[in-house]
Design a protein around this motif. Structure first.
Motif, PDB file in Angstrom:
ATOM      1  N   TYR B  13       0.835  -1.203   0.000  1.00 48.02           N
ATOM      2  CA  TYR B  13       0.000   0.000   0.000  1.00 48.02           C
ATOM      3  C   TYR B  13       0.871   1.255   0.000  1.00 48.02           C
ATOM      4  N   GLU B  16       1.968   2.053  -3.428  1.00 47.06           N
ATOM      5  CA  GLU B  16       0.900   2.667  -4.221  1.00 47.06           C
ATOM      6  C   GLU B  16       0.719   4.132  -3.840  1.00 47.06           C
ATOM      7  N   LEU B  17       0.850   4.415  -2.521  1.00 46.70           N
ATOM      8  CA  LEU B  17       0.700   5.796  -2.068  1.00 46.70           C
ATOM      9  C   LEU B  17       1.783   6.676  -2.694  1.00 46.70           C
ATOM     10  N   GLY B  20       0.961   7.729  -6.013  1.00 48.97           N
ATOM     11  CA  GLY B  20      -0.449   8.125  -6.104  1.00 48.97           C
ATOM     12  C   GLY B  20      -0.670   9.611  -6.254  1.00 48.97           C
ATOM     13  N   GLU B  21      -1.764  10.089  -5.667  1.00 48.34           N
ATOM     14  CA  GLU B  21      -2.149  11.495  -5.781  1.00 48.34           C
ATOM     15  C   GLU B  21      -2.454  12.033  -4.383  1.00 48.34           C
ATOM     16  N   ARG B  22      -2.865  13.318  -4.290  1.00 46.71           N
ATOM     17  CA  ARG B  22      -3.245  13.883  -2.999  1.00 46.71           C
ATOM     18  C   ARG B  22      -4.773  13.872  -2.903  1.00 46.71           C
ATOM     19  N   PHE B  23      -5.263  13.706  -1.660  1.00 45.41           N
ATOM     20  CA  PHE B  23      -6.715  13.737  -1.459  1.00 45.41           C
ATOM     21  C   PHE B  23      -7.254  15.099  -1.892  1.00 45.41           C
TER      22      PHE B  23
END
Lengths: 219, 460
Positions: B13, B16-17, B20-23
């Motif tokens: 995980y 993947e983070l 990834g992207e920002r919330f």
């Protein structure tokens, strides 16, 4: 001056912490399928707001329920719009919540460490159906009356305790003023309270564990 | 699950983070777009589709076909199909409680049933296959919920096809999938995909056939009067049919005349303040629904063997309030029929029908004493009755019809001192503009539609 106000508030509320912990979080690369949860939340809030407006005019008694809904549709300014949104919002909410559930199922997002999020989610799904079931009776029209008659009948077919379930849902052997009263109470107080509490836990768990990523061959 | 697997999942995980992207703002942006879209969709639905008007709940209306909310329709259909199974079908709670209970229980406990940490689709072929078949089944059962299991001609073909698409094929496919995954360890993903697709496609095809073969019955459109004006007009029409005979068109009758069995009966005028101020709507409803058997008033509500539903009696009360009760201010009520210009010819659809409904049908319908002259439809008006041959003759001013509405009795040609047809309506006279409409209609050959009538227009 704005800066000073912000600083004063930040000292007391912890706005920066909130920004860092709630908003500026890293997330796996998402897709449009990830918006279904927030869409359900949006629909819940919208149903709540339009529902509150409707209770201003709605009367939960067999003598007046139908006429009060009629009045909302014809007499109240923009009443038709509020009721229309509430009516269609209910249908859409069932669909959106169901697709959200399917998305989580197909991407196996319910697995470790998100098992509890799934359990709460099932509770939310059942509560949403309960909102639909109780809300359907409130306009007290033919469709509503007979749908509830069948619905409670099905619930009453449980072996041994069916009779008890049927009577406690209806408040007696037949659909009556009591049925309408308790469906109204469930629709505006009991189930929304359960929903709100479950949503709180659901959201906490999502922030705690982060949104799951779409599975690849490595998973 | 041991700690090593947990650590691996957490590390995976983290990976993947990192890519990834920002919330905020990435995810929130998409959420806001979707929510706004939903809001727009709802406003459009509320504005352009709206909420279909429905008549008021009527517990006495046993002819109403009860149906649950749309998202329970699949369960309803499932119950109907399940009921067809011999023997097992008789044990109702198996289908209403046990099977849905097991399904919901399995769904709830899913994380503890599917304990294998693998998340990739191919590694979860069994769960995904079963859920796909279930979802396809639920959607198809919902779509087929309108189709009866036994057709009107007694054919059970549709019922068998539905049971195949909604019960047999999905059930069989799931059993095959279970056996394949537990009995044979080396079942390939390809097998799951093929079985699921085959089952789904055949379910969809059979359901398509069911929907194509099913001839939806003509639904009788029940018009629901929504606006106040519509309600008053609908109420007046009903009042004119059911009440006028005894109470008169303005409710002022105090001694009944010309009604068999009630001749000379004294009644309270129902348009009087005595009645309107002291009897509430719900009491008035009861009087109309139950009648006053001792005073000769028959019951009108369906609950007591009459013809009228709850909503219909309610509209009648609305009409009475807004017409006679001086505490109610009536909105502007449109004319019964559009006024005629000089040389214009009235038509049945636009002019005659509303007039007949208000002034004639009360007696000229089945079950009343009317020399067998019925006036429910265009054809009936022209062809029924004991004196049909002489009643309405195109272009003849001496047609019986025109004579009696102008208060000339028709004498029996064989016995010149016996009245064959009395004046119509018996206890009041029609307004000149209504007589004029009938006169022009019959003199110009009784056109049915507005188009036919317009063709006969002669400019003055």
């Amino acid at each position: 001056m704005w800066k000073n106000i912000y600083l004063w508030l930040d000292e007391r509320l912890g706005l920066n912490d909130m920004y860092n912990n709630l908003l500026d979080r890293p997330e796996p690369k998402g897709s449009w399928w990830n918006t279904l949860g927030s869409a359900s939340l949006f629909l819940f809030v919208l149903q709540g707001l339009t529902g509150i407006f409707l209770t201003v005019y709605y009367t939960p008694s067999p003598d007046h329920a139908y006429d009060s809904v009629q009045y909302i549709m014809e007499g109240v300014a923009f009443g038709w719009l509020i009721r229309g949104i509430h009516h269609w919002g209910a249908t859409l909410m069932v669909i959106v919540v169901f697709i959200h559930l399917l998305r989580v199922f197909f991407t196996a997002s319910f697995k470790f460490p998100r098992e509890l999020t799934w359990l709460i989610g099932i509770g939310l799904f059942i509560a949403t159906l309960g909102m639909g079931f109780t809300g359907y009776l409130l306009p007290w029209n033919q469709k509503a009356y007979w749908a509830t008659t069948v619905g409670t009948q099905i619930a009453g077919s449980v072996p041994f305790i069916g009779e008890l379930i049927l009577k406690s849902l209806r408040g007696g052997p037949d659909l009556s003023a009591l049925t309408l009263q308790r469906f109204f109470s469930a629709h505006i107080w009991i189930i929304p309270a359960i929903l709100a509490a479950l949503i709180g836990v659901h959201l906490y768990l999502i922030i705690k564990h982060g949104e799951s990523h779409f599975p690849t061959k490595e998973d | 699950m041991n700690d090593e697997t947990k650590k691996k999942i957490n590390e995976r995980y983290e990976q993947e983070l990192n890519k990834g992207e920002r919330f905020w703002p990435d995810s929130i942006f998409k959420d806001v777009v979707v929510s706004l879209g939903i809001f727009l969709l709802l406003v459009l639905l509320a504005t352009f589709v709206g909420v279909a008007p429905e008549p008021k709940a009527d517990p006495s209306d046993t002819s109403y076909i009860p149906r649950p909310e749309w998202y329970f329709l699949f369960l309803f259909k499932f119950l109907a199909l399940y009921g067809q199974i011999p023997l097992l079908g008789k044990i109702e709670w198996l289908a209403t409680v046990l099977i849905p209970g097991i399904a919901l229980g399995a769904l709830t406990l899913l994380p503890f049933i599917e304990k294998n940490p693998a998340r990739y689709y191919a590694k979860r072929a069994l769960s995904i296959s079963i859920m796909t078949i279930l979802v396809v089944g639920i959607i198809l059962l919902t779509l087929m919920s309108e189709v009866p299991t036994v057709s009107e001609d007694g054919s059970k073909l549709l019922g068998i096809l539905q049971a195949a698409a909604g019960l047999a094929i999905p059930g069989l496919a799931m059993i095959v999938l279970f056996i394949a995954s537990f009995a044979f360890k080396r079942t390939t993903t390809r097998f799951f995909i093929w079985t699921t697709s085959l089952a789904s496609v055949s379910m969809i095809l059979i359901s398509g056939m069911v929907l194509a073969l099913h001839v939806p019955p003509q639904v009788e459109e029940t018009e629901v009067a929504v606006t106040l004006v519509d309600q008053i007009v609908a109420g007046q029409d009903l009042y004119s049919i059911h009440c006028v005979e005894c109470h008169g068109d303005d409710g002022s009758v105090d001694v009944i005349e010309g009604v068999e069995g009630l001749e000379g009966e004294k009644i309270t005028p129902i348009n009087s303040t005595d009645v309107l101020y002291t009897i509430t709507d719900s009491a008035m409803y009861e009087v109309i629904a139950y009648g006053r058997p001792n005073a000769g008033m028959i019951p009108f509500g369906k609950a007591y063997g009459g013809d009228l539903s709850r909503s219909e009696i309610d509209t009648m009360i609305t009409f009475m309030r807004y017409s006679w009760d001086d505490r109610f201010e009536s909105p502007a009520i449109p004319e019964l029929f559009p006024p005629l210009a000089e040389g214009e010819v009235p038509s049945y659809d636009v002019h005659i029908q509303p007039i007949v409904k208000r002034y004639c049908i009360s007696c000229h319908r089945a079950g009343k004493e009317n020399n067998n002259y019925l006036m429910d439809t265009y054809e009936e008006i022209l062809t029924t009755g004991d004196n049909a041959a002489k009643n309405i003759i195109a272009g003849d001013e001496n047609s019986y019809f025109l004579q009696v509405i102008q208060e000339h009795e028709i004498m029996n040609p064989e016995k010149p001192d016996e009245v064959l047809i009395g004046v119509m309506p018996p206890t009041r006279s029609l307004k000149p503009n209504i007589i004029d409409v009938f006169m022009r209609w019959i003199m110009n050959g009784m056109p049915q539609t507005a188009v036919d009538a317009a063709a006969l227009f002669t400019a003055p």
